[in-house]
Design a protein around this motif. Structure first.
Motif: not given
Length: 186
Positions: A81-109
């Motif tokens: 592992f590394i600490n999250r703050d060691a990663l570069p920040p995401v620059e585009d709003e469409d970019d994310f780290y997979l860990v960012d998905l944890i905790g999001l609501e999942a809804r049907l399209v």
């Protein structure tokens, strides 16, 4: 597991008798496993890798080099592992780290009906999948593809799911040819 810790790789089986190990990197470029700074395991030990060949490294734990096969064997399946703050920040709003998905609501399209919450992102080598926990029901496993998850909106705290169409499964007690378990035609 804290969302502040990012899993970057895992120590695999030993190689030879001098403490070398195979290392699996989860980064886009395997060489980047060491580019973000010092790695550590779940117990908090500091781990340094010294690449010797593709996917093969010498290991130093808390400043002490691993020098024999027995010590290397004890490290098999150690997650890095590394600490999250060691990663570069995401620059585009469409970019994310997979860990960012944890905790999001999942809804049907189709109608934005709440399915549940993203509990985990799994990747067993054939592509990532999202585990969706539902209140009072069994978890769902959804392939993390653009077809099945066409919308990821981190800012709104949700993903939209378009479940894959299931093939009709044979009825219980019948094989794929429509015969019952005794082999008789249905």
């Amino acid at each position: 597991m804290s969302r502040d810790l990012i899993l970057l790789g895992v120590i695999g089986r030993p190689h030879g008798v001098r403490g070398l190990v195979h290392v699996v990197s989860y980064t886009a470029d395997p060489d980047d496993l060491t580019a973000y700074g010092l790695l550590h395991d779940e117990a908090g030990r500091q781990i340094m890798l010294d690449w010797r060949a593709d996917g093969l490294a010498g290991i130093t734990i808390d400043g002490v080099p691993v020098q024999d096969r027995s010590a290397a064997e004890r490290l098999t399946n150690t997650r890095l592992f590394i600490n999250r703050d060691a990663l570069p920040p995401v620059e585009d709003e469409d970019d994310f780290y997979l860990v960012d998905l944890i905790g999001l609501e999942a809804r049907l399209v189709a109608d934005e009906t709440l399915l549940g919450q993203v509990a985990q992102v799994h990747d067993y080598g054939a592509g990532a999948s999202l585990e969706i926990t539902r209140s009072g029901g069994a978890s769902l496993l959804v392939p993390f593809t653009r077809a099945a998850v066409p919308v990821v909106d981190i800012a709104a705290g949700r993903v939209l799911i378009d479940p894959p169409q299931e093939e009709n499964a044979p009825e219980f007690g019948r094989n794929e040819l429509g015969h019952d378990d005794g082999g008789e035609a249905a």
